[in-house]
Design a protein around this motif. Structure first.
Motif, PDB file in Angstrom:
ATOM      1  N   VAL A  52       0.778  -1.318  -0.210  1.00 47.46           N
ATOM      2  CA  VAL A  52       0.014  -0.031  -0.013  1.00 47.46           C
ATOM      3  C   VAL A  52       0.798   1.103   0.049  1.00 47.46           C
ATOM      4  O   VAL A  52       1.885   1.355   1.015  1.00 47.46           O
ATOM      5  N   VAL A  53       0.515   2.287  -1.161  1.00 52.21           N
ATOM      6  CA  VAL A  53       1.193   3.397  -1.120  1.00 52.21           C
ATOM      7  C   VAL A  53       0.236   4.565  -1.014  1.00 52.21           C
ATOM      8  O   VAL A  53      -0.773   4.700  -1.631  1.00 52.21           O
ATOM      9  N   VAL A  54       0.440   5.439   0.044  1.00 52.35           N
ATOM     10  CA  VAL A  54      -0.358   6.670   0.482  1.00 52.35           C
ATOM     11  C   VAL A  54       0.308   8.103   0.120  1.00 52.35           C
ATOM     12  O   VAL A  54       1.431   8.046   0.598  1.00 52.35           O
ATOM     13  N   ASN A  55      -0.337   8.829  -0.632  1.00 48.79           N
ATOM     14  CA  ASN A  55       0.197  10.274  -1.147  1.00 48.79           C
ATOM     15  C   ASN A  55      -0.714  11.254  -0.750  1.00 48.79           C
ATOM     16  O   ASN A  55      -1.954  10.900  -0.619  1.00 48.79           O
ATOM     17  N   VAL A  56       0.015  12.384  -0.568  1.00 49.08           N
ATOM     18  CA  VAL A  56      -0.490  13.751  -0.169  1.00 49.08           C
ATOM     19  C   VAL A  56       0.100  14.803  -0.948  1.00 49.08           C
ATOM     20  O   VAL A  56       1.405  14.995  -0.891  1.00 49.08           O
ATOM     21  N   SER A  57      -0.632  15.641  -1.906  1.00 50.25           N
ATOM     22  CA  SER A  57      -0.007  16.530  -2.448  1.00 50.25           C
ATOM     23  C   SER A  57      -0.840  17.877  -2.154  1.00 50.25           C
ATOM     24  O   SER A  57      -2.038  17.713  -2.053  1.00 50.25           O
ATOM     25  N   VAL A  58      -0.366  19.082  -2.457  1.00 54.70           N
ATOM     26  CA  VAL A  58      -1.171  20.533  -2.783  1.00 54.70           C
ATOM     27  C   VAL A  58      -1.252  21.042  -3.891  1.00 54.70           C
ATOM     28  O   VAL A  58      -0.334  20.633  -4.823  1.00 54.70           O
ATOM     29  N   ASP A  59      -2.039  21.842  -4.321  1.00 53.51           N
ATOM     30  CA  ASP A  59      -2.532  22.129  -5.654  1.00 53.51           C
ATOM     31  C   ASP A  59      -1.535  23.393  -6.037  1.00 53.51           C
ATOM     32  O   ASP A  59      -1.603  23.566  -7.270  1.00 53.51           O
ATOM     33  N   LYS A  60      -0.692  23.846  -5.224  1.00 57.22           N
ATOM     34  CA  LYS A  60       0.179  24.751  -5.455  1.00 57.22           C
ATOM     35  C   LYS A  60       1.481  24.247  -5.710  1.00 57.22           C
ATOM     36  O   LYS A  60       2.018  23.955  -4.408  1.00 57.22           O
ATOM     37  N   SER A  61       2.373  24.448  -6.712  1.00 57.72           N
ATOM     38  CA  SER A  61       4.010  24.011  -6.597  1.00 57.72           C
ATOM     39  C   SER A  61       4.812  24.658  -5.536  1.00 57.72           C
ATOM     40  O   SER A  61       5.692  23.847  -5.044  1.00 57.72           O
ATOM     41  N   SER A  62       4.534  25.805  -5.226  1.00 55.93           N
ATOM     42  CA  SER A  62       5.206  26.478  -4.273  1.00 55.93           C
ATOM     43  C   SER A  62       4.934  26.146  -2.766  1.00 55.93           C
ATOM     44  O   SER A  62       5.822  26.425  -2.022  1.00 55.93           O
ATOM     45  N   GLY A  63       3.659  25.592  -2.729  1.00 57.25           N
ATOM     46  CA  GLY A  63       3.232  25.065  -1.323  1.00 57.25           C
ATOM     47  C   GLY A  63       3.076  26.265  -0.422  1.00 57.25           C
ATOM     48  O   GLY A  63       2.842  26.277   0.724  1.00 57.25           O
ATOM     49  N   LYS A  64       2.612  27.483  -1.109  1.00 57.70           N
ATOM     50  CA  LYS A  64       2.318  28.759  -0.404  1.00 57.70           C
ATOM     51  C   LYS A  64       1.332  29.618  -0.573  1.00 57.70           C
ATOM     52  O   LYS A  64       1.111  29.731  -2.063  1.00 57.70           O
ATOM     53  N   TYR A  65       0.353  29.881   0.352  1.00 61.09           N
ATOM     54  CA  TYR A  65      -1.020  30.456  -0.058  1.00 61.09           C
ATOM     55  C   TYR A  65      -0.780  31.898   0.642  1.00 61.09           C
ATOM     56  O   TYR A  65      -0.685  32.014   1.665  1.00 61.09           O
ATOM     57  N   ASN A  66      -1.544  32.777  -0.091  1.00 61.56           N
ATOM     58  CA  ASN A  66      -1.517  34.171   0.230  1.00 61.56           C
ATOM     59  C   ASN A  66      -3.054  34.576   0.801  1.00 61.56           C
ATOM     60  O   ASN A  66      -3.853  33.894   0.715  1.00 61.56           O
ATOM     61  N   ALA A  67      -3.089  35.999   0.850  1.00 63.95           N
ATOM     62  CA  ALA A  67      -4.548  36.488   0.990  1.00 63.95           C
ATOM     63  C   ALA A  67      -5.366  36.432   0.293  1.00 63.95           C
ATOM     64  O   ALA A  67      -6.649  36.601   0.440  1.00 63.95           O
ATOM     65  N   GLN A  68      -4.983  36.201  -0.940  1.00 68.33           N
ATOM     66  CA  GLN A  68      -6.213  36.153  -2.130  1.00 68.33           C
ATOM     67  C   GLN A  68      -6.546  34.720  -2.303  1.00 68.33           C
ATOM     68  O   GLN A  68      -7.487  34.528  -2.852  1.00 68.33           O
ATOM     69  N   ASP A  69      -6.002  33.681  -1.862  1.00 68.41           N
ATOM     70  CA  ASP A  69      -6.314  32.139  -1.948  1.00 68.41           C
ATOM     71  C   ASP A  69      -7.440  31.862  -0.875  1.00 68.41           C
ATOM     72  O   ASP A  69      -7.509  32.307   0.182  1.00 68.41           O
ATOM     73  N   LYS A  70      -8.620  31.500  -1.255  1.00 69.04           N
ATOM     74  CA  LYS A  70      -9.717  30.979  -0.683  1.00 69.04           C
ATOM     75  C   LYS A  70      -9.721  29.563  -0.211  1.00 69.04           C
ATOM     76  O   LYS A  70     -10.449  29.170   0.802  1.00 69.04           O
ATOM     77  N   ASN A  71      -8.983  28.810  -0.811  1.00 73.68           N
ATOM     78  CA  ASN A  71      -8.861  27.313  -0.713  1.00 73.68           C
ATOM     79  C   ASN A  71      -7.536  26.580  -0.765  1.00 73.68           C
ATOM     80  O   ASN A  71      -6.631  27.272  -1.478  1.00 73.68           O
ATOM     81  N   VAL A  72      -7.195  25.623  -0.114  1.00 76.69           N
ATOM     82  CA  VAL A  72      -6.145  24.714  -0.428  1.00 76.69           C
ATOM     83  C   VAL A  72      -6.876  23.348  -0.856  1.00 76.69           C
ATOM     84  O   VAL A  72      -7.644  22.623  -0.215  1.00 76.69           O
ATOM     85  N   THR A  73      -6.451  22.815  -2.079  1.00 77.06           N
ATOM     86  CA  THR A  73      -6.860  21.407  -2.461  1.00 77.06           C
ATOM     87  C   THR A  73      -6.010  20.458  -2.350  1.00 77.06           C
ATOM     88  O   THR A  73      -4.736  20.625  -3.088  1.00 77.06           O
TER      89      THR A  73
END
Length: 758
Positions: A52-73
């Motif tokens: 079994v292999v379990v993975n998690v990644s975020v939707d922004k390659s930089s991994g940084k979210y600012n004041a304009q971002d409403k979500n993290v996917t």
């Protein structure tokens, strides 16, 4: 991030037995031993491996979210080896910060939420075919006894560990930042997969995936040039920036600077640390020689940090000024000096100095001891001129020294504006053997006075003026200077709108007298001839004072003494004073001039027959204005008051002003003190969170001191401990050893049979 098992070494336990066996085997059994060892090696190398292999990644390659971002996917996936199945009961996405658990959303394999998902706006299955959440879901190697029910698999088995390109379970999980309102900082996300059969739980977890939330805009300010200032040449636009997530260490990041109100942007030329943490000073060299002289320019600066937050500076407005002040209307009083009278003569120089953009900073006058104005002259007398509106003056109380008997005394007036533009005006001052006597001055009067006592200065013979001064402090041997002019030295007399008498007085006192001055009664004398020449009737004569702040002549509440031929007024500060008045008019309260009862009944009364003269209807009326106090400053910056003439003369010659500008200060709202009352903590939920409700009893509407409404806790689930996954591999190792023993005894039996046949 991936999490998978490692090679189990229990499969090699039979090698020790194999060595012991080989000691008693002769060469004829080599082939059997080789076959046995090969089988054991293949079994050991092929398993067991976690499947079994379990993975998690975020939707922004930089991994940084600012004041304009409403979500993290998050994209989360569970990948199982070919031919393997696990009985997934549910999945949990956990989000942690340095302060503990933030979110713990539990959901089924079909994407439906179970608990702890209030701030998860959506869970979208991308691939979940063939999976459910039943207790016996899946198939694979089965084991009886303590290992569980037959026909179940928990993700362990033998194989080479290949990973599918399309995982069996994959989801997009969206965390709503607006609803969750997390604090800025570094966060960590992990997916946990829970498998269960017959009360036994098995957990597969990914590694922690980190990401940053940064909603703080960079601090950007322009330290140079200042707002509403003037610039010329090459200007260093200095920008201070501060942010915890700058793009790179200077000089590899640049602040953007605009000098045209954001139409175009340029990079700063350099950035250096200020010594304060995360703060830098960046500079941009702006060549203003290419800009329009006299035009206004709006400077802005901005910086975008690594999270994508952009901070802007406040606008700074500057005016490009490359034009020097203009020097005009140069006058000398007296205009002609009698060199035979004295080697020193008191002279007043007046000049109008103006600047279309920046303010005039200073003006100097220099006199030159030369018989001709040429390159070989040298000045010997350089003095500063004082300002009164646009008029600059220099009064030499001790006199100007010159050597020649007749001819030209040369001078130079230098004017410099606030930005450093310089104008030099040269000229000649005529000196002849005559004197106009047009102006008389006396500036050498010394005054001493005790506190709250009155001191009289009588300069009537030289300046047509007397002063009565009272100070609130004692002064000793302080100077008072008075200058008399026939022409308005301010150039603003025409703005008054009524005839001028041609008599102006300038009064200057030392600094100590000015600071201690309580009041001054100023009395200016005139002649009937002066009134007649100006066409002013005596009763209409008024004394005006020049307001150097507003550059306007203002009427004083003055009194005319016709018998003594003087006018006087009480003032509290000193500057220029002038006499103005009007010719007689119908309605001024006097029956004079050409007025008769036939032409002006208002002043002269009604005409009657006979020889008895008609008495005027009214005597001269002297205005007596009384004003209320000033109102509070209104939001539009205006104060008002009401002024009433107690004598009801019906004229408004000396009426004080009833409105003036002021600086409005917005009232400060009383501070509301928060008073929070909280309920008790709830039981610890499966996602490791306790909550409580807090209410501000004062309803301030702020949450500065609001206590925490959630906290992290330790949840103890009613589940049995994990079953070791190594059990099946131990069984396989024993089986291999058993097969080896069988092969050995089979080979030995075969050998004996061969011997018996022979």
């Amino acid at each position: 991030m991936q999490a998978r098992g490692s090679l189990n070494r229990n499969g090699f336990a039979g090698f020790k037995i194999l060595v012991m066996i080989m000691k008693g085997v002769n060469r004829e059994n080599v082939i059997s031993i080789i076959v046995t060892v090969s089988i054991m090696a293949l079994l050991a190398l092929s398993g067991p491996i976690f499947a079994v292999v379990v993975n998690v990644s975020v939707d922004k390659s930089s991994g940084k979210y600012n004041a304009q971002d409403k979500n993290v996917t998050f994209t989360v996936s569970v990948d199982v080896e070919n031919g393997e199945r696990i009985p997934v009961q549910n999945l949990t996405l956990k989000i942690n910060s340095s302060n503990g658990l933030v979110e713990s959303c539990v959901f089924y394999s079909n994407g439906s939420k179970i608990t702890g998902c209030d701030n998860i706006s959506s869970i979208v299955p991308l691939n979940s075919s063939g999976y459910g959440n039943g207790p016996l879901w899946g198939y694979g190697y089965g084991y009886n006894g303590s290992w569980g029910t037959t026909n179940t698999s928990f993700g362990s088995g033998y194989g080479y560990g290949y990973v599918n390109s399309n995982p069996e379970l994959r989801y997009n999980v969206t965390w709503n930042l607006t609803k969750a309102n997390p604090q800025d900082g570094t966060y960590y996300a992990r997916l946990e997969v829970y498998a269960e059969n017959s009360g036994k739980w098995y957990i597969y977890s990914s590694s922690w995936t980190s990401f940053l939330i940064d909603t703080v805009l960079p601090e950007v300010s322009i330290s140079n040039p200042g707002n509403n200032t003037f610039v010329k040449g090459t200007v260093s636009v200095d920008v201070l920036v501060k942010d915890a997530n700058l793009p790179q260490i200077p000089p590899h990041f640049y602040v953007k600077v605009s000098t045209n109100n954001g139409q175009t942007w340029d990079n700063t030329h350099s950035c250096v640390s200020t010594g304060i943490a995360n703060q830098y000073k960046c500079s941009y060299n702006w060549d203003t020689s290419k800009e329009t002289d006299g035009a206004d320019y709006v400077i802005q600066a901005k910086l975008t940090d690594t999270a994508g937050n952009t901070g802007y500076s406040s606008n700074v407005t500057v005016t490009v000024d490359r034009t020097a002040p203009a020097i005009t209307n140069i006058q000398f009083v007296p205009a002609v000096i009698d060199p035979a009278a004295s080697a020193r003569t008191s002279v007043l120089c007046l000049a109008k100095v103006s600047d279309a953009t920046s303010n005039v900073s200073w003006v100097n006058i220099s006199f030159y001891n030369a018989t001709a104005f040429n390159s070989s002259y040298s000045y010997y007398y350089n003095r500063s001129m004082s300002q009164s509106g646009e008029t600059w003056k220099y009064l030499s109380s001790s006199g100007i020294f010159y050597t020649q008997n007749e001819g030209i005394l040369y001078f130079n007036i230098t004017a410099v504006d606030s930005i450093g533009n310089i104008n030099n005006t040269y000229g000649g001052y005529l000196t002849l053997n005559s004197s106009t006597g047009a102006n008389n001055m006396d500036t050498n009067t010394s005054v001493s006075s005790d506190a709250n006592n009155q001191t009289t200065i009588d300069l009537q013979q030289t300046t047509n003026t007397t002063l009565q001064i009272q100070t609130n402090q004692s002064v000793s041997n302080e100077s008072v200077g008075i200058a008399l002019y026939e022409q308005d030295p301010t150039g603003k007399a025409a703005d008054v709108g009524i005839p001028e008498l041609g008599k102006y007085v300038e009064i200057e006192v030392s600094h100590d007298i000015a600071e201690a001055l309580s009041w001054v009664m100023i009395r200016v004398y005139y002649t009937d001839e002066e009134l007649s020449n100006a066409g002013i009737y005596e009763e209409n004569l008024r004394l005006y004072q020049y307001n150097e702040t507003s550059s306007e002549w203002e009427v004083l509440n003055s009194t005319v003494n016709a018998a003594g031929n003087y006018i006087e007024a009480n003032v509290t500060h000193l500057s220029f004073f002038g006499l103005f008045g009007k010719a007689p008019w119908c309605g001024d309260g006097y029956c004079n001039g050409a007025e008769t009862c036939s032409t002006c009944t208002t002043d002269c009364g009604i005409c009657v027959t006979g020889y008895v003269p008609v008495t005027p209807l009214s005597l001269p009326c002297e205005e007596n204005w009384v004003c209320s106090g000033w109102t509070e400053c209104s939001p539009d910056g205006i104060q008002t008051r009401t002024c009433t003439d107690q004598n009801e003369c019906g004229t408004f010659e000396s009426k004080p002003i009833e409105t003036k500008s002021c600086e409005y200060t917005k009232p400060v709202k009383p501070e509301c003190l928060e008073n929070w009352v909280c309920s008790g903590w709830t039981e610890c939920s499966p996602d490791g969170i306790q909550t409580r409700t807090c209410m501000d009893m004062n309803a301030c509407g702020t949450e500065v001191n609001k206590p925490a409404g959630t906290r992290v806790c330790v949840y103890v689930p009613p589940a049995a401990p994990l079953v070791p996954l190594a059990a099946p591999f131990v069984v396989m190792s024993i089986l291999v050893i058993f097969l080896m023993v069988i092969v050995y005894f089979y080979t030995r039996r075969f050998r004996r049979q061969e011997i018996s046949k022979s």
